[in-house]
Design a protein around this motif. Structure first.
Motif, short mmCIF file in Angstrom:
data_model
loop_
_atom_site.label_atom_id
_atom_site.label_comp_id
_atom_site.label_asym_id
_atom_site.label_seq_id
_atom_site.Cartn_x
_atom_site.Cartn_y
_atom_site.Cartn_z
N HIS A 123 15.46 -3.33 3.20
CA HIS A 123 14.71 -4.57 3.50
C HIS A 123 15.47 -5.80 3.00
O HIS A 123 15.35 -6.87 3.59
CB HIS A 123 13.29 -4.51 2.94
N SER A 172 9.44 -4.42 2.50
CA SER A 172 9.84 -3.50 1.43
C SER A 172 9.13 -2.16 1.59
O SER A 172 8.08 -2.07 2.24
CB SER A 172 9.50 -4.10 0.06
N ALA A 173 9.70 -1.13 0.98
CA ALA A 173 9.14 0.21 1.14
C ALA A 173 7.66 0.29 0.70
O ALA A 173 6.84 0.85 1.43
CB ALA A 173 9.99 1.24 0.42
N GLN A 186 11.27 -1.27 7.03
CA GLN A 186 12.24 -1.83 6.07
C GLN A 186 13.33 -2.60 6.79
O GLN A 186 13.77 -3.65 6.32
CB GLN A 186 12.89 -0.71 5.26
#
Lengths: 440, 262
Positions: free
Chosen positions: B81, A403-404, A398
């Motif tokens: 992120h 993204s996760a 991340q």
């Protein structure tokens, strides 16, 4: 005096006996006249007479409960209408001209394409080649491991067999692909694919077996593949199971390795409602190399069980095994990895690693490394781990902008690819890699 | 390079954060402008690493009070992120090993995530290969590193160089280097420092978190901050680091305590 629970156990025991007898009769009724193979089949039938349908009370089936099958009346009939369109996407460019398509246990002449095999190599249907039957007497159903219920059930009733036979020193460069498709007009189909591979001394081949189905119908695939590696022969084998979500898939792969032979196998299972793979390797001479790699990726309420056995009885054997499972949803994964190193198998160098990735709180993993070492001068390493995706790993990804959910997919992909990278046929490897990025 | 008129990259006000219910950051203030290099020093347990993780958005840390603005944007609501693609980069003290993912694929996925966030098309494999080969020079890495699994079997120095390679590729506006120098031999330290110096420019900023003054011989900071008990207790120029090296931290802590009680 019998208690109530004793009575119910007795009743189910009777039911299991009767159920197995019923399956045997159905299977026997399907045998075509030109494949009577009386000696082989009657031996299997008498073995089955003494058997019952497995229950979880048997150690080998402790974690895999087949009782849901008891309520299903399987039948072998059913006209299939598999067309090129159904299987086109399964054909691999690398195997062009070396493809056998098996529909409901019978080799399809229309769909098989066998143009690019060298002279001398036999690849095709046993039903089409009655002259082979006498030559097969020493091989068909002769391997150790045939004394087991489902293997014997296949032996009494298989309706055709794929035969791959390489003479001495023949090296077939084109990988051979066998596509097994199950399709029924009705429901509850019993299909018993059978395959016999004989690699005579010094020969070499690459084999892909692909069990495929896309329906949700209830099927029972009971598959048996026997591979014989004579002295110094080499087989690289990929076994892919991606059957439909209503399928009970029970498969046996039995490998018999003579001296100096090398067997590399990759088994990947993604499909079926319940899948059991019995993978057995028997060494019959010294200095054999055996490398087996397994991957299971299951989700929802799927059940996948791999029982492997590597039985060494001669010196200088090399065995490397790695089995991985990715388990999501309420799925249940079972691994039982047995290695038997007999007194004579001195200087064996063996390793076994089982790694499991648990993606959900409701998923279940049972793993059992089982090393039985009698020889006193051997190396046998083993390990088993069960883990979840590490939050620190996900955070690391991340922190690089991933993204996760994408990070999770990347980590699952990485976990799976350590096995799938062993598949030598590039298109198959890349298609399965692609499938893993979309999984589950 | 200090320029009072340059853009404020990072503004942290009265930041408080807890982990497992224990308060680690207790009112931290920091302002970083474009072109500046900041060093944050302090004893073990002073909260330096926690601060770096909070900036990057580690889920184990809960911010209970205060603000973090990055280029004017409130980052506390952003996922890790999104902070990364906005331009915040954390070089890890212990970079993770990711078996099965090649370094090349990892770098490309990360780079493309940044491009996507900017509304740009993903770069293809071949163009990416050209780009990354160029960046390898920054940290004097051999191309063979790209085909190994991320950090798997890398030495300590290789892992840290790999972090700087990622920084070179992603070109963040704010780089936070969490003890990047710890455990490095002199040659690796010089390589890593050389990479950071090459990447630092008038438009970005670097925050170095370190135990040791030695790193600051190779990367010269504009500001040196001392952290204790979850706060920055004093700030000076590069000479402060030298004083800390020769005199230790006790005198700073004493001055701070005296100041608090006065």
């Amino acid at each position: 005096m019998a208690t109530v629970s004793d009575v119910s156990v007795l009743r189910t025991a009777d039911q299991r006996d009767a159920y197995l007898k019923g399956l045997v009769q159905i299977a026997q009724a399907a045998v075509p006249e030109n494949l009577a193979l009386e000696e082989v089949r009657s031996r299997a039938a008498s073995f089955l007479n003494e058997q019952t349908f497995p229950s979880t009370r048997q150690e080998d089936w402790r974690f895999t409960d087949l009782s849901a099958m008891l309520a299903i009346d399987f039948a072998t009939t059913g006209e299939a209408s598999v067309t090129e369109a159904d299987i086109a996407e399964l054909r691999l460019p690398e195997t062009a001209g070396a493809q056998v398509v098996v529909v409901n246990g019978r080799v399809s002449r229309e769909l098989s394409q066998l143009g690019s095999l060298p002279e001398g190599a036999v690849v095709g249907s046993l039903g089409d080649r009655p002259e082979l039957q006498s030559q097969l007497a020493d091989r068909l159903a002769q391997a150790s491991g045939n004394h087991e219920v489902f293997t014997a059930l296949n032996t009494v009733g298989f309706t055709d067999a794929v035969v791959v036979w390489l003479p001495r020193n023949q090296v077939v460069e084109t990988p051979i692909q066998i596509i097994y498709v199950s399709q029924a007009q009705g429901d509850s189909l019993l299909v018993q694919p059978r395959c016999l591979v004989v690699a005579e001394s010094g020969s070499a081949l690459t084999l892909v077996e692909d069990y495929w189905g896309n329906s949700t119908a209830t099927h029972f695939t009971n598959a048996v593949t026997e591979l014989w590696l004579d002295a110094n022969a080499q087989i690289t084998h990929s076994r892919i199971e991606r059957e439909g979500t209503g399928t009970f898939h029970i498969g046996k792969t039995v490998v018999t390795q003579a001296r100096d032979s090398q067997y590399i196998g990759v088994a990947a299972g993604f499909g079926a409602k319940l899948a059991r793979h019995n993978w057995e390797i028997y060494q019959t001479g010294e200095q054999t190399t055996t490398r087996i790699y397994g991957l299971g990726a299951i989700s929802a309420t799927q059940h996948a069980d791999t029982h492997s056995l590597v039985a060494l009885s001669h010196p200088h054997g090399i065995v490397e095994q790695e089995h991985k499972a990715i388990v999501d949803g309420k799925a249940h994964s079972v691994f039982n990895g047995r290695m038997a190193v007999a007194q004579k198998a001195q200087l064996t160098n063996a390793s076994q690693l089982n790694r499991n990735l648990l993606l959900s709180d409701q998923a279940r993993i049972d793993t059992k490394p089982q090393l039985e070492i009698v020889a006193d001068n051997v190396k046998c390493a083993h390990g088993a781990t069960v883990s979840q995706l590490q939050s620190d790993e996900i955070f690391y990804l991340q922190s690089r902008g991933i993204s996760a959910p994408q990070a999770q997919r990347l980590l699952i992909y990485a976990f799976a690819m350590e096995i799938l990278d062993r598949i030598p046929v590039e298109t198959l490897r890349s298609r399965l890699a692609e499938a893993i990025t979309q999984w589950p | 390079m200090i320029n009072d008129n340059s853009e404020i990259i990072l503004s942290v006000r009265d930041l408080r954060a807890t982990v497992d219910g224990t308060e680690i950051l207790k009112g931290l203030n920091l302002e970083v402008r474009a072109g500046e290099i900041h060093a944050i020093m302090g004893l073990n347990g002073s909260g330096k690493s926690t601060f770096s993780k909070v900036l990057a958005g580690h889920p184990d840390y809960e911010v209970t009070a205060g603000e973090i603005h990055f280029k004017g944007q409130d980052v506390l609501e952003l996922d890790p992120h999104d902070r990364a693609t906005a331009g915040i980069f954390l070089a890890f003290q212990y970079p993770l090993e990711i078996p099965g993912v090649s370094n090349r694929d990892f770098l490309r996925v990360a780079f493309n995530a940044h491009r996507k966030a900017r509304g740009e098309d993903e770069i293809d494999v071949f163009d990416f290969d050209d780009l990354i080969e160029e960046k390898l020079d920054v940290v004097k890495m051999d191309a063979s590193f790209l085909d190994r699994s991320v950090n798997e079997g890398f030495s300590g120095g290789e892992k840290k160089r790999n972090e700087i390679l990622q920084m070179a590729l992603l070109e963040p506006a704010l780089s936070i280097l969490d003890e990047t120098d710890s455990g490095l031999d002199i040659d690796a330290l010089k390589t890593v420092a050389g990479g950071v110096n090459q990447l630092a420019n008038a438009d970005n900023a670097v925050v170095l978190i370190t135990h040791y003054q030695r790193l600051l011989d190779y990367i010269v900071p504009d500001f040196v901050h001392v952290m204790a008990d979850g706060r920055i207790i004093t700030t000076g120029g590069k000479d402060l680091a030298k004083q800390l090296e020769s005199r230790g931290y006790e005198w700073v802590l004493e001055e701070f305590r005296a100041g608090v009680t006065a």
